[in-house]
Write a protein that holds these residues in place. Structure first.
Motif, PDB file in Angstrom:
ATOM      1  N   HIS A  69       0.867  -1.189   0.000  1.00 13.51           N
ATOM      2  CA  HIS A  69       0.000   0.000   0.000  1.00 13.51           C
ATOM      3  C   HIS A  69       0.899   1.233   0.000  1.00 13.51           C
ATOM      4  O   HIS A  69       1.761   1.378   0.864  1.00 13.51           O
ATOM      5  N   HIS A 110      -4.292   5.436  -3.118  1.00 15.61           N
ATOM      6  CA  HIS A 110      -5.445   6.344  -3.052  1.00 15.61           C
ATOM      7  C   HIS A 110      -5.294   7.306  -4.225  1.00 15.61           C
ATOM      8  O   HIS A 110      -4.239   7.944  -4.348  1.00 15.61           O
ATOM      9  N   GLU A 145      -7.742   2.674  -5.240  1.00 17.53           N
ATOM     10  CA  GLU A 145      -8.703   2.276  -4.219  1.00 17.53           C
ATOM     11  C   GLU A 145      -9.992   3.091  -4.349  1.00 17.53           C
ATOM     12  O   GLU A 145      -9.960   4.292  -4.609  1.00 17.53           O
ATOM     13  N   HIS A 182     -15.210   1.945   2.506  1.00 20.44           N
ATOM     14  CA  HIS A 182     -15.253   3.138   1.652  1.00 20.44           C
ATOM     15  C   HIS A 182     -16.469   3.102   0.726  1.00 20.44           C
ATOM     16  O   HIS A 182     -17.096   4.135   0.489  1.00 20.44           O
ATOM     17  N   HIS A 213     -10.438  -4.722   0.163  1.00 25.02           N
ATOM     18  CA  HIS A 213     -10.242  -4.374   1.571  1.00 25.02           C
ATOM     19  C   HIS A 213     -11.543  -4.670   2.302  1.00 25.02           C
ATOM     20  O   HIS A 213     -12.585  -4.105   1.966  1.00 25.02           O
ATOM     21  N   GLU A 258      -8.437  -4.422   7.171  1.00 25.81           N
ATOM     22  CA  GLU A 258      -7.798  -3.195   7.699  1.00 25.81           C
ATOM     23  C   GLU A 258      -8.614  -2.691   8.880  1.00 25.81           C
ATOM     24  O   GLU A 258      -8.827  -1.495   9.043  1.00 25.81           O
TER      25      GLU A 258
END
Ligand code: FE
Ligand code: FE
Ligand code: ZN
Length: 295
Positions: A69, A110, A145, A182, A213, A258
């Motif tokens: 990441h 991101h 992401e 998200h 995730h 996560e």
């Protein structure tokens, strides 16, 4: 099920990451090459990396399922300070080099925050930056992401991601990482995950999904907050998460937890157990504390 969690890279680099992974009963993992909030990085140690590969092979952890990441402070969308934007580009290039040294094939990124730019400008900046980062020799796939849409974050809807992906020159080096927290916070109902996957298939294509995730969310659908909860302890709920991650179409995609630590203890061993058994663990917090207290 290919499943693991984010793990530390601090102790012995990749070797420490693998040991931590095995302690959770996981078969894959995600790591940051240093602190996620900064860009201080140590050189990769060849010797511990070789030992890590050996340990992975002994334990059937496939390097092709391991995820890196990129740090949060990389922002490819904001070109207001040109040197900061160029720094982000160079840092991501260096990060990809580190992945190549480690044999890691995927890096989650991101997409970026527009800050003072319009969304459109921000997206164009991301495209320009990624096309500078990725060339014909790049051996690592960048996974954009799906974001919660906090502040000026880009990539919180499928159209923005599609626009970025469509404009990347080296198409086989770009993909997507779906984050369930998200998605929920961006306005997607995880209870209707099949519908979202249909939309994804018809716009971007499911073959672009390289990582998932797996997080519950502390906040309601569409809240644009991005605060993760332990599996089954948030607003998405255990059954909805199980349905999403067991989808046949995503069978070969690595699933990465996560979720937040409980006090100072990692919950992953127990969360992975409950996911594999498809059985919600209402005493997760107590189990984790009891287990690690006596360690
Ligand atoms: Fe992330
Ligand atoms: Fe995430
Ligand atoms: Zn998040």
């Amino acid at each position: 099920m290919i499943i693991g969690s984010h793990v530390s890279f601090k102790n012995d680099g990749l070797l420490g990451s693998v040991k931590e992974t095995l302690s959770y009963g996981a078969n894959t993992f995600m790591f940051y090459t240093g602190a996620p909030q900064n860009t201080v990085r140590k050189a990769i140690d060849k010797n511990t990396t070789l030992k890590a590969w050996e340990l992975m092979e002994e334990n059937d952890v496939d390097i092709n399922n391991v995820i890196c990441h990129a740090p949060y402070i990389i922002n490819l969308a904001n070109k207001a300070k040109l040197d900061a934007w160029q720094f982000s580009i160079n840092f991501l290039k260096a990060e990809i080099k580190r992945c190549e040294e480690l044999g890691v094939k995927y890096i989650v990124l991101h997409p970026g925050s527009a800050v003072s730019h319009t969304k459109e400008e921000g997206i164009n900046n991301i495209i320009e930056a990624l096309n500078e980062v990725i060339d014909e020799n790049t051996n690592v796939t960048i996974l954009l992401e799906t974001m919660a849409g906090k502040g000026t974050e880009l990539g919180s809807n499928i159209d923005e991601l599609k626009t970025i992906i469509d404009n990347i020159i080296y198409q086989n080096k770009i993909g997507v990482c779906l984050d369930t927290c998200h998605l929920n916070d961006s306005g997607i109902e995880i209870s209707s995950f099949d519908k979202y996957l249909e939309l994804f298939e018809s716009t971007i294509g499911l073959k672009k999904v390289g990582c998932i995730h797996v997080n519950d969310s502390l906040n309601p659908i569409g809240s644009h907050k991005d605060r993760h909860a332990n599996i089954g302890f948030g607003t998405i709920g255990f059954d909805n998460l199980i349905n999403a991650i067991y989808n046949e179409k995503l069978k070969d995609v690595p699933k990465i937890l996560e979720t937040p630590y409980i006090e100072e203890y990692p919950p992953y061993k127990f969360e992975i157990e409950s996911i594999i058994e498809k059985k919600f663990n209402p005493t997760l917090k107590e189990d984790v504390q009891n287990y690690y207290k006596n360690f």
